[in-house]
Structures are given as C-alpha cells and as structure tokens.
Motif scaffolding. Structure first.
Motif, PDB file in Angstrom:
ATOM      1  N   UNK A 130       0.873  -1.169   0.000  1.00 35.10           N
ATOM      2  CA  UNK A 130       0.000   0.000   0.000  1.00 35.10           C
ATOM      3  C   UNK A 130       0.912   1.221   0.000  1.00 35.10           C
ATOM      4  N   UNK A 131       0.769   2.062  -1.035  1.00 40.46           N
ATOM      5  CA  UNK A 131       1.706   3.177  -1.216  1.00 40.46           C
ATOM      6  C   UNK A 131       0.939   4.478  -1.325  1.00 40.46           C
ATOM      7  N   UNK A 132       1.453   5.513  -0.660  1.00 38.18           N
ATOM      8  CA  UNK A 132       0.920   6.865  -0.834  1.00 38.18           C
ATOM      9  C   UNK A 132       2.015   7.754  -1.381  1.00 38.18           C
ATOM     10  N   UNK A 133       1.700   8.413  -2.491  1.00 37.76           N
ATOM     11  CA  UNK A 133       2.615   9.358  -3.125  1.00 37.76           C
ATOM     12  C   UNK A 133       1.803  10.547  -3.632  1.00 37.76           C
ATOM     13  N   UNK A 134       2.284  11.757  -3.397  1.00 36.02           N
ATOM     14  CA  UNK A 134       1.633  12.966  -3.906  1.00 36.02           C
ATOM     15  C   UNK A 134       0.149  13.002  -3.559  1.00 36.02           C
ATOM     16  N   UNK A 135      -0.180  12.565  -2.346  1.00 39.38           N
ATOM     17  CA  UNK A 135      -1.567  12.623  -1.897  1.00 39.38           C
ATOM     18  C   UNK A 135      -2.474  11.543  -2.452  1.00 39.38           C
ATOM     19  N   UNK A 136      -1.929  10.621  -3.218  1.00 41.34           N
ATOM     20  CA  UNK A 136      -2.734   9.577  -3.850  1.00 41.34           C
ATOM     21  C   UNK A 136      -2.264   8.207  -3.358  1.00 41.34           C
ATOM     22  N   UNK A 137      -3.188   7.252  -3.297  1.00 40.52           N
ATOM     23  CA  UNK A 137      -2.824   5.919  -2.814  1.00 40.52           C
ATOM     24  C   UNK A 137      -3.070   4.884  -3.900  1.00 40.52           C
ATOM     25  N   UNK A 138      -2.297   3.816  -3.842  1.00 40.02           N
ATOM     26  CA  UNK A 138      -2.435   2.707  -4.793  1.00 40.02           C
ATOM     27  C   UNK A 138      -1.853   1.462  -4.163  1.00 40.02           C
ATOM     28  N   UNK A 139      -2.221   0.330  -4.701  1.00 37.86           N
ATOM     29  CA  UNK A 139      -1.579  -0.931  -4.345  1.00 37.86           C
ATOM     30  C   UNK A 139      -0.565  -1.247  -5.443  1.00 37.86           C
ATOM     31  N   UNK A 140       0.656  -1.586  -5.032  1.00 42.51           N
ATOM     32  CA  UNK A 140       1.736  -1.809  -5.993  1.00 42.51           C
ATOM     33  C   UNK A 140       2.449  -3.109  -5.631  1.00 42.51           C
ATOM     34  N   UNK A 141       2.801  -3.895  -6.636  1.00 42.51           N
ATOM     35  CA  UNK A 141       3.558  -5.127  -6.413  1.00 42.51           C
ATOM     36  C   UNK A 141       5.024  -4.891  -6.763  1.00 42.51           C
ATOM     37  N   UNK A 142       5.903  -5.738  -6.230  1.00 45.71           N
ATOM     38  CA  UNK A 142       7.339  -5.557  -6.455  1.00 45.71           C
ATOM     39  C   UNK A 142       7.752  -5.826  -7.898  1.00 45.71           C
ATOM     40  N   UNK A 143       6.850  -6.417  -8.693  1.00 46.75           N
ATOM     41  CA  UNK A 143       7.158  -6.614 -10.105  1.00 46.75           C
ATOM     42  C   UNK A 143       6.543  -5.529 -10.986  1.00 46.75           C
ATOM     43  N   UNK A 144       6.089  -4.437 -10.358  1.00 45.40           N
ATOM     44  CA  UNK A 144       5.645  -3.273 -11.119  1.00 45.40           C
ATOM     45  C   UNK A 144       4.171  -3.234 -11.454  1.00 45.40           C
ATOM     46  N   UNK A 145       3.367  -4.165 -10.960  1.00 46.97           N
ATOM     47  CA  UNK A 145       1.930  -4.091 -11.202  1.00 46.97           C
ATOM     48  C   UNK A 145       1.305  -3.021 -10.300  1.00 46.97           C
ATOM     49  N   UNK A 146       0.200  -2.429 -10.755  1.00 48.85           N
ATOM     50  CA  UNK A 146      -0.443  -1.352 -10.008  1.00 48.85           C
ATOM     51  C   UNK A 146      -1.954  -1.568 -10.004  1.00 48.85           C
ATOM     52  N   UNK A 147      -2.583  -1.335  -8.852  1.00 53.00           N
ATOM     53  CA  UNK A 147      -4.039  -1.287  -8.726  1.00 53.00           C
ATOM     54  C   UNK A 147      -4.390   0.078  -8.173  1.00 53.00           C
ATOM     55  N   UNK A 148      -5.267   0.794  -8.853  1.00 51.85           N
ATOM     56  CA  UNK A 148      -5.579   2.171  -8.452  1.00 51.85           C
ATOM     57  C   UNK A 148      -7.091   2.399  -8.508  1.00 51.85           C
ATOM     58  N   UNK A 149      -7.595   3.046  -7.473  1.00 53.53           N
ATOM     59  CA  UNK A 149      -8.996   3.429  -7.476  1.00 53.53           C
ATOM     60  C   UNK A 149      -9.974   2.298  -7.256  1.00 53.53           C
ATOM     61  N   UNK A 150      -9.506   1.128  -6.874  1.00 47.39           N
ATOM     62  CA  UNK A 150     -10.411  -0.008  -6.683  1.00 47.39           C
ATOM     63  C   UNK A 150     -11.055   0.080  -5.299  1.00 47.39           C
ATOM     64  N   UNK A 151     -12.102  -0.706  -5.115  1.00 49.40           N
ATOM     65  CA  UNK A 151     -12.905  -0.583  -3.897  1.00 49.40           C
ATOM     66  C   UNK A 151     -12.139  -0.948  -2.630  1.00 49.40           C
ATOM     67  N   UNK A 152     -11.095  -1.767  -2.742  1.00 44.11           N
ATOM     68  CA  UNK A 152     -10.285  -2.119  -1.568  1.00 44.11           C
ATOM     69  C   UNK A 152      -9.695  -0.865  -0.935  1.00 44.11           C
ATOM     70  N   UNK A 177       3.790  -2.891   3.677  1.00 44.64           N
ATOM     71  CA  UNK A 177       3.787  -4.233   3.085  1.00 44.64           C
ATOM     72  C   UNK A 177       2.618  -5.038   3.615  1.00 44.64           C
ATOM     73  N   UNK A 178       2.049  -5.867   2.764  1.00 43.54           N
ATOM     74  CA  UNK A 178       0.931  -6.696   3.194  1.00 43.54           C
ATOM     75  C   UNK A 178       0.655  -7.808   2.211  1.00 43.54           C
ATOM     76  N   UNK A 207      -4.064  -7.086   3.624  1.00 44.11           N
ATOM     77  CA  UNK A 207      -3.808  -7.294   5.050  1.00 44.11           C
ATOM     78  C   UNK A 207      -2.370  -6.871   5.367  1.00 44.11           C
ATOM     79  N   UNK A 208      -2.226  -5.704   5.959  1.00 41.09           N
ATOM     80  CA  UNK A 208      -0.896  -5.124   6.221  1.00 41.09           C
ATOM     81  C   UNK A 208      -0.195  -5.870   7.341  1.00 41.09           C
ATOM     82  N   UNK A 209       1.132  -6.057   7.178  1.00 44.33           N
ATOM     83  CA  UNK A 209       1.899  -6.690   8.269  1.00 44.33           C
ATOM     84  C   UNK A 209       3.216  -5.979   8.568  1.00 44.33           C
ATOM     85  N   UNK A 210       3.602  -4.977   7.765  1.00 43.33           N
ATOM     86  CA  UNK A 210       4.876  -4.305   8.064  1.00 43.33           C
ATOM     87  C   UNK A 210       4.872  -2.891   7.503  1.00 43.33           C
TER      88      UNK A 210
END
Length: 544
Positions: free
Chosen positions: A78-100, A117-118, A150-153
């Motif tokens: 779970x990443x926040x940058x420039x006031x915006x949040x997204x889910x990002x994977x270590x291989x460069x995939x991105x999920x943005x604006x989804x209901x989660x 991390x989660x 589910x965040x763990x770190x």
C-alpha cells in the motif's frame, strides 16, 4: 484527486472494477520499484521455515513473538505518493482506485508518503483463500470485490526508512493508521503476542483446522518464522550432478521429474539436501551403473553437465511448497523429455510445471514403479492454477553452433593451467527460452582450492558477444599464456534479424548495452567473479 490520477503511477492501464489496473513492469516510479524489490529480498533473508513438530524447540524461548496467521496470497504494498494511494507489487503491477482502497486516503491523510507491506488475498466462496485466487480475481474485473489487503509491516514513512525501528514500534504504527478490523478489506492482519508455546497452539487452532495456510511468528530481533505443513512427493530420478573431492566421487544433487499422461517425463527440479557424505558416495555408484545416453544437456550447480540415467528409481522428497510462477509472474517452464531405451533421452519442449520449494530427500521408494500412477503429474496439478496438463508436442529444435572458441595454456609449477572461452549461437531465440548468444569461459588451475571456475554471459548480437570475449581476453590472457586453439567462424549471416525478435528472459538480465560497455571499459575483476555459474544454478544449455 483527479479522475486520471492513475497516470502518475503507470503509463498504460486498463479498467478494473471501480478503478484501473496495470500489468507487470508498468510502475513508472523506478525508485519506488527498487525499494519494493529490496524489501522483498530483505524479508526473504529473514525468513526461517520451521516444521510444526519442532516449533517449541526451534523458536527463541523467553521472547514475546508477534503471532499472526499466514495468509495464502501475494506480497503487495500500500503506497501513498503525492496525496494519492495505490496498491503496488514488487514486479511493477499497479491497482488504483479499486474498492479495496475506499477510505484509505482519509486514514493516511496525516502522512505525506508511506509504503506498507501486506498480503493481497483473493476470497473464493467458503473455500480457504489460496494464492491462485488472487490471479483469478485480477483476471476478471467482476471479481475485484473479492480482493482484500492485510498489512503486516511498515516499510517507509515520510521518506524515512521504518525498518530501522523494532517490529513492535512498526506494528503499533500500522494499528494507528489502519486498525485491525476482521471485517475490513484493508486492515492490519490479526496479530497477538506470545511465546513459542502460543505459536504451537495457534498452529493447532488455525492450520490443522484448515482455516489458514500456516502461522507467522515475528521476532523483535528481525527474524520471521514461518510454520506450515510440509508435504511429500514421489519423483523419478532422471539425472545427477557429480562432484569429485580428491579421488572420491559423490552425487551433488539428483535431477528429478514426473511422468506425464503421454508417457513423457517432466523435469521439475533438483534435490541435494538430505544426503549424508556416505549417501552421496553410494548414490554415485548406484546411478553410475544405470547411466544412459542423452542428446539433451543439463548443467548442474557446479556449471558442469549432469549425467542422465535410466528412469528406474523413485524417491520420496519432502517439500515445503511448490511454485508455479517466478517473481515476475511468469509461469515456470521446464523441459519435457522423451525416453527410448536404445537411444536414450531427448528434449521434446518446455512445458508448464510447478517446482518444489526446500526439497529434502527422504528415501528411495523401492515399492513404487515409474508410471503415471506412482509418479504422475497429478501430484502437482493443484499448484498449476487449474490449468490442465499441457500437451507435449515434439518439435525439431535447431542445433546450437560454436562460432568462436579459443584455448590458452600456461605452465603452473609443473602442471598445466587452462583458460578457454567459447561463443555459442543458440538458434533458439525465437522460442523465448534462450538468448541468441552465450559466452562461456572456463578457468582451470590445478593448484587452486577451487580448480575450476566458470563465467557465463549472454548477448543479443554477435558483436555484443564478441565484446564480452574481448573484455575476457584483456582480463585473463596476459604474460605467460600461450594460445593453443583458435576457432573463429565469424558472424552468422542471420545476425541482422536477431534484434527484431522478442527478447528472451535471460537476455533481459544482460542487455546489449552491458555487452557494449564491456568492450569500452576495463572489466572489474570482482564483478566478473560474482557472475560465476557456480550457485547460479542449472541453466539448460544444449550447446556443446
């Protein structure tokens, strides 16, 4: 936040659920991508797999551990940058604006930047979530609502490295930001404090009841213990790697496989743990007696060729898990082999498989026979994302070609030291499994502690390969070395077409620019040593 805020995360996305998703390698922020990869490596180094029946002996006593269920999903951030949040994977995939992510921006409004991390988990009705449910949910926009995080770190906060704090401080901070709500889709994973006896109890409550995959126990000293059931699989021995210490010949590892429905054999990996020194000697004698011919070449971890055997021996192997895709979500493929008692082994083609994780040899199964019933693919199909067994079609593979070879010798106190470099054109770049060119160098010094050292480089063009050779010559052929063999066939005529073909995976690890720079710069000795094939594993190479 703009409706097109996703453009700050990835250049190319597609609609997904209430938001958008981007595929592997899409993340634009390369510094963030490097940070996520580094975290994954750090976590992997700190993991200790513990068998359930030794929990109370293996875990540190007298220490309060952070105990949580091991969720069977994928590592995301779970990443926040420039006031915006997204889910990002270590291989460069991105999920943005989804209901989660609904409501998460408000929860994180007190921080300017953060990386958490989660585990991204995909629900599937009443069945316990499995890792392949995440892929299923990501591939169907209608299933976006099945995902939860589910965040763990806590990795970073406001530009500061959070990993320098102890785990208790990081966990407390996570709770203050996201809370621990079992009904929420973006929350901190349930965690409790306790000693090893509590870990053992939670294993009985959570895992034996099939509620979770395993138990995770985090130490405040940085180690993370993963307790999960092990399983066993019966495999047929196809080949073995050899090591020679003095006059003693031993098995280094067994190359093992399964029998496919069509009677061909699927390579799945190697097992070298579980053998005593005496066992290795006995296995060497046993397997040498049934050695078989093979037109397929398989390198072992020493960088030398494995010796194939007749498919007669079944072994039982304990594994902690199976993997069906690599870190880039690319399905794992290994060679399928055909067997003929008169002509031996031949390669058929690479097919999807799952490979064992932490394999340990338990015993030979003399009560088992080499057939689909005893050593069939059904033992691993549950790990292949419900993909039916791939039909193996024999294809005629182009032979590799030696396009340059040079050998040098030097007197070394009465013995002969040898250095050799070979450039091989694989003729398999269209298959996507081999780079167009391979540069393989050997350095044999009889008086050295490790007599044989090897290096392996790849290139997309003959010129790139030649640059690697020039760099190798500058570093390795100096005063006292005499050239005894020189074979040069020149650049193959079809070189110009190579660059237009899809790049092989291994080519990506050594792009053309690396080859070009090798010709311009003096090689760094330490860097070259790190690229020795020892430990880099079993690259499959048919080049002679």
């Amino acid at each position: 936040m703009s409706a097109e805020a996703w453009k700050a995360w990835a250049a190319v996305t597609e609609p997904y659920g209430t938001g958008r998703k981007a595929g592997v390698g899409a993340l634009l922020d390369q510094d963030l991508l490097s940070r996520l990869k580094r975290y994954k490596r750090q976590v992997a180094k700190r993991y200790r797999v513990v068998e359930p029946d030794i929990v109370e002996r293996a875990l540190p006593s007298g220490e309060q551990l952070f105990i949580s269920p091991k969720l069977d999903g994928e590592l995301w951030f779970l990443v926040k940058r420039e006031g915006d949040v997204a889910l990002v994977a270590y291989n460069g995939r991105v999920l943005h604006g989804i209901s989660v992510l609904s409501g998460i921006a408000k929860k994180l409004e007190g921080v300017s930047q953060i990386v958490i991390a989660g585990e991204l988990v995909g629900a599937s009705g009443s069945e316990r979530p499995r890792s392949h449910h995440v892929n299923t949910a990501l591939s169907d926009t209608k299933l976006e609502g099945a995902l939860s995080f589910h965040a763990f770190d806590l990795v970073e906060e406001d530009g500061a490295d959070a990993l320098s704090r102890n785990y208790e401080a990081r966990h407390t901070r996570l709770l203050s930001l996201l809370g621990e709500d079992a009904g929420a889709r973006c929350t901190v994973v349930h965690t409790q404090r306790g000693e090893p006896s509590v870990v053992a109890q939670r294993y009985r409550d959570w895992v034996l009841a099939d509620r979770f995959e395993g138990v995770v126990a985090r130490s405040d000293r940085g180690l993370t213990y993963k307790i999960k059931p092990t399983s066993t699989v019966d495999l047929v021995v196809l080949a073995f790697g050899e090591r020679i210490t003095g006059n003693v010949k031993q098995v280094r590892e067994l190359q093992v496989g399964l029998v496919r429905e069509d009677g061909s054999f699927q390579l799945v990996g190697s097992v070298g743990t579980g053998l005593s020194e005496d066992d290795r000697v006995k296995w060497h004698a046993k397997l040498s007696a049934i050695e078989a011919k093979s037109s397929f070449r398989l390198a072992n971890r020493e960088g030398t060729l494995c010796r194939f055997v007749r498919p007669e021996i079944v072994v039982e192997v304990r594994v902690s898990d199976f993997l069906s895709s690599d870190g880039w979500d690319v399905p794992i493929r290994r060679m399928s082999l055909g067997w003929d008692p008169s002509s031996g082994w031949r390669a058929i083609g690479e097919t999807r498989t799952a490979v064992p994780l932490h394999p340990v040899l338990l015993r030979e199964r003399t009560d088992k026979t080499v057939d689909v019933g005893s050593v069939g693919m059904t033992q691993i199909t549950a790990y292949l994302d419900d993909v039916a067994e791939e039909v193996v079609k024999a294809t005629r593979r182009a032979s590799a070609e030696v396009v340059r070879r040079a050998v040098f010798t030097k007197d070394a106190k009465g013995a002969v030291a040898v250095r050799k470099v070979v450039v091989v054109r694989t003729h398999k770049e269209r298959e996507g499994s081999h780079p167009p060119f391979v540069v393989f160098a050997t350095d044999y010094s009889p008086g050295r502690k490790e007599p044989l050292q090897t290096t392996l480089r790849t290139a997309s063009t003959f010129e790139g390969a030649d640059a690697h050779v020039v760099a190798w010559l500058v570093e390795n052929v100096k005063k006292g070395w005499n050239e005894v063999v020189e074979q040069r066939k020149g650049a193959p005529a079809a070189d110009a077409a190579v660059d237009e073909k899809p790049k092989a995976k291994s080519e990506e690890a050594a792009p053309p620019s690396e080859a070009e720079s090798a010709a311009e710069e003096k090689p760094k000795k330490k860097a070259a040593r790190k690229r020795t094939t020892k430990g880099a594993g079993a690259s499959e190479d048919e080049a002679k």
